[in-house]
Design a protein around this motif. Structure first.
Motif, mmCIF file in Angstrom:
data_model
loop_
_atom_site.group_PDB
_atom_site.id
_atom_site.type_symbol
_atom_site.label_atom_id
_atom_site.label_comp_id
_atom_site.label_asym_id
_atom_site.label_seq_id
_atom_site.Cartn_x
_atom_site.Cartn_y
_atom_site.Cartn_z
ATOM 1 N N GLY A 139 -13.142 -5.029 -9.260
ATOM 2 C CA GLY A 139 -13.512 -4.653 -10.623
ATOM 3 C C GLY A 139 -12.310 -4.314 -11.468
ATOM 4 N N ILE A 140 -12.453 -3.289 -12.288
ATOM 5 C CA ILE A 140 -11.429 -2.903 -13.248
ATOM 6 C C ILE A 140 -10.127 -2.486 -12.577
ATOM 7 N N GLY A 141 -10.208 -1.968 -11.331
ATOM 8 C CA GLY A 141 -9.014 -1.456 -10.660
ATOM 9 C C GLY A 141 -7.956 -2.494 -10.393
ATOM 10 N N LEU A 142 -8.335 -3.763 -10.287
ATOM 11 C CA LEU A 142 -7.373 -4.817 -9.978
ATOM 12 C C LEU A 142 -6.298 -4.953 -11.044
ATOM 13 N N LEU A 143 -6.675 -4.810 -12.312
ATOM 14 C CA LEU A 143 -5.769 -5.101 -13.416
ATOM 15 C C LEU A 143 -4.526 -4.220 -13.415
ATOM 16 N N ALA A 144 -4.679 -2.953 -13.023
ATOM 17 C CA ALA A 144 -3.564 -2.010 -13.059
ATOM 18 C C ALA A 144 -3.025 -1.673 -11.675
ATOM 19 N N LEU A 145 -3.585 -2.257 -10.614
ATOM 20 C CA LEU A 145 -3.189 -1.903 -9.253
ATOM 21 C C LEU A 145 -1.696 -2.099 -8.972
ATOM 22 N N PRO A 146 -1.092 -3.242 -9.319
ATOM 23 C CA PRO A 146 0.346 -3.409 -9.019
ATOM 24 C C PRO A 146 1.218 -2.346 -9.688
ATOM 25 N N ASN A 147 0.857 -1.943 -10.903
ATOM 26 C CA ASN A 147 1.591 -0.885 -11.589
ATOM 27 C C ASN A 147 1.415 0.458 -10.884
ATOM 28 N N ALA A 148 0.193 0.739 -10.420
ATOM 29 C CA ALA A 148 -0.105 2.023 -9.771
ATOM 30 C C ALA A 148 0.662 2.187 -8.466
ATOM 31 N N VAL A 149 0.721 1.124 -7.649
ATOM 32 C CA VAL A 149 1.398 1.248 -6.353
ATOM 33 C C VAL A 149 2.916 1.175 -6.493
ATOM 34 N N GLU A 150 3.400 0.561 -7.573
ATOM 35 C CA GLU A 150 4.844 0.418 -7.768
ATOM 36 C C GLU A 150 5.528 1.773 -7.941
ATOM 37 N N THR A 151 4.828 2.753 -8.480
ATOM 38 C CA THR A 151 5.432 4.066 -8.746
ATOM 39 C C THR A 151 5.891 4.757 -7.470
ATOM 40 N N THR A 152 5.282 4.417 -6.336
ATOM 41 C CA THR A 152 5.671 5.070 -5.079
ATOM 42 C C THR A 152 6.210 4.102 -4.034
ATOM 43 N N THR A 153 5.758 2.859 -4.045
ATOM 44 C CA THR A 153 6.096 1.948 -2.941
ATOM 45 C C THR A 153 7.128 0.884 -3.289
ATOM 46 N N LYS A 154 7.470 0.753 -4.567
ATOM 47 C CA LYS A 154 8.422 -0.276 -5.008
ATOM 48 C C LYS A 154 7.957 -1.653 -4.536
ATOM 49 N N GLY A 155 8.752 -2.356 -3.738
ATOM 50 C CA GLY A 155 8.370 -3.718 -3.337
ATOM 51 C C GLY A 155 7.402 -3.788 -2.191
ATOM 52 N N ASP A 156 6.975 -2.628 -1.695
ATOM 53 C CA ASP A 156 6.071 -2.597 -0.541
ATOM 54 C C ASP A 156 4.616 -2.368 -0.939
ATOM 55 N N GLY A 157 4.305 -2.594 -2.207
ATOM 56 C CA GLY A 157 2.938 -2.370 -2.664
ATOM 57 C C GLY A 157 1.921 -3.206 -1.923
ATOM 58 N N TRP A 158 2.314 -4.409 -1.531
ATOM 59 C CA TRP A 158 1.385 -5.281 -0.800
ATOM 60 C C TRP A 158 1.034 -4.702 0.575
ATOM 61 N N ILE A 159 1.983 -3.984 1.183
ATOM 62 C CA ILE A 159 1.705 -3.338 2.469
ATOM 63 C C ILE A 159 0.695 -2.210 2.275
ATOM 64 N N SER A 160 0.865 -1.456 1.191
ATOM 65 C CA SER A 160 -0.073 -0.367 0.893
ATOM 66 C C SER A 160 -1.493 -0.895 0.714
ATOM 67 N N THR A 161 -1.616 -2.058 0.096
ATOM 68 C CA THR A 161 -2.941 -2.656 -0.101
ATOM 69 C C THR A 161 -3.578 -3.024 1.231
ATOM 70 N N LEU A 162 -2.770 -3.561 2.148
ATOM 71 C CA LEU A 162 -3.277 -3.906 3.475
ATOM 72 C C LEU A 162 -3.685 -2.654 4.249
ATOM 73 N N VAL A 163 -2.893 -1.591 4.123
ATOM 74 C CA VAL A 163 -3.220 -0.328 4.800
ATOM 75 C C VAL A 163 -4.524 0.236 4.250
ATOM 76 N N ALA A 164 -4.690 0.157 2.928
ATOM 77 C CA ALA A 164 -5.932 0.636 2.306
ATOM 78 C C ALA A 164 -7.125 -0.164 2.821
ATOM 79 N N GLY A 165 -6.956 -1.474 2.961
ATOM 80 C CA GLY A 165 -8.019 -2.314 3.502
ATOM 81 C C GLY A 165 -8.384 -1.928 4.928
ATOM 82 N N LEU A 166 -7.365 -1.556 5.721
ATOM 83 C CA LEU A 166 -7.611 -1.105 7.094
ATOM 84 C C LEU A 166 -8.393 0.205 7.100
ATOM 85 N N ALA A 167 -8.034 1.115 6.200
ATOM 86 C CA ALA A 167 -8.756 2.398 6.091
ATOM 87 C C ALA A 167 -10.216 2.166 5.712
ATOM 88 N N VAL A 168 -10.441 1.219 4.804
ATOM 89 C CA VAL A 168 -11.816 0.883 4.404
ATOM 90 C C VAL A 168 -12.587 0.326 5.601
#
Length: 363
Positions: free
Chosen positions: A23-52
């Motif tokens: 939904g709406i969260g996709l549009l701003a997701l790369p910006n949101a994860v960049e503040t803490t993970t820099k180039g590793d935002g894609w890893i954070s997304t995979l970790v979140a998927g594992l938690a789900v």
């Protein structure tokens, strides 16, 4: 009462979960994860998927103990009548709050990108009325709409291929793991909020026409699809924008289409957003449906849908500025951890203890 008219197939379940999470969260997701993970935002997304996925398994283990009861009935069976009702009220408030947040973010995006002169309350009214119209239908009709709406998600996926005409720099992602485990986990916390919606399983489980193991497989495959979808768009933004640019762009997924221009097609960002209105609307529909379902008896569902719509409308017409919206987002995030993760885990542990105690008494 559960009948064939309000039951859904495993295919409809698959698209129901996808529409719930995307939904709406996709549009701003790369910006949101960049503040803490820099180039590793894609890893954070995979970790979140594992938690789900782990959470979905816990849901499944809990719900299979009470196969013919909806979640709000399970809370009363485990916690008792009065504590269970109080818990259900808390769940209702959560769904209203997160539905309001989704609607408020939806309105803000439409106002900024498409209709800047249209009053907020008009946008909110249009969204709420259209959502109520579909939500008062039975679950099967809602699921059929979600199946059709998922075609647009596939269209947007193919539309993203146009972004490969832009310069890409994989160096923005390197070295892999540069942000450290702590920051990656913090980034997954932000990704997790964008992936919410899978908790709809709690209230639709008895209405699914499939075996228990089949439900788990379908839900898991849907979550895998959503995780890869979010990771894909995060990766595109990471290699298209420098870290500094990504921090400055609020909705990088839209902006990446804005810079594209072809001889016969211009402003792909507006085309993307116009199509993306459907997945954003389904997010509001989902939470309106779940909020009404969490407090409804057999004959009161339609009235509760209207009540939920009115409450969401009232909350969303307040003139939020960026700071207030961020604060609202923060509180809803905390609430989601309690309702989506904490409460089902507590109920599962209590149900396990109750089952063990009953077996001991029988012996």
């Amino acid at each position: 009462m559960i009948t064939n008219s309000n039951s859904i197939s495993k295919l409809q379940l698959y698209f129901f979960i996808i529409q719930s999470q995307i939904g709406i969260g996709l549009l701003a997701l790369p910006n949101a994860v960049e503040t803490t993970t820099k180039g590793d935002g894609w890893i954070s997304t995979l970790v979140a998927g594992l938690a789900v996925q782990i959470t979905i398994i816990i849901y499944w283990l809990l719900l299979r103990k009470y196969p013919n009861a909806i979640y709000t009935e399970i809370t009363k069976k485990i916690l008792g009548k009065y504590v269970g009702k109080l818990c259900n009220l808390f769940i209702f408030i959560y769904f209203i709050m997160i539905g309001s947040l989704a609607c408020a973010l939806f309105i803000r995006t439409i106002s900024l990108w498409l209709l800047p002169l249209t009053p907020m309350w008009v946008l909110s009214l249009i969204i709420i009325l259209s959502s109520i119209y579909l939500t008062i239908s039975d679950l099967r009709i809602i699921s059929r709409f979600f199946v059709l709406g998922s075609i647009l998600i596939i269209l947007l996926f193919f539309l993203s291929f146009f972004t490969f005409y832009l310069p890409k720099d994989f160096g923005f992602m390197l070295p892999v793991g540069q942000s450290g485990v702590k920051n990656i986990l913090m980034g997954s916390h932000k990704s997790l909020l964008s992936m919410l919606g899978f908790e709809s399983i709690l209230l639709i489980f008895p209405f699914i026409l499939d075996s228990e193991k089949g439900i788990l497989k379908t839900a898991s495959f849907a979550n895998l699809t959503v995780t890869l979808f979010y990771t894909y768009f995060t990766l595109i933004c990471l290699i298209s924008f420098s870290p500094t640019q990504l921090l400055q762009i609020r909705e990088p997924v839209l902006y990446i289409f804005k810079v594209l221009s072809f001889e016969m097609i211009d402003r792909l960002d507006l085309i993307f957003l116009s199509v993306w209105i459907v997945p954003m609307t389904t997010s509001v529909i989902i939470y309106m449906f779940l909020s009404a379902k969490s407090i409804s008896k057999e004959n009161s569902f339609k009235k509760n849908v209207i009540l939920s719509g009115i409450l969401i409308f009232i909350i969303t017409i307040f003139p939020y500025d960026e700071d207030q919206l961020a604060l609202f987002n923060k509180y809803v995030t905390y609430l989601s951890y309690v309702v989506v993760f904490g409460l089902p885990i507590i109920l599962f542990c209590l149900s396990f203890i109750i089952s063990k105690t009953e077996r001991s008494e029988q012996l």
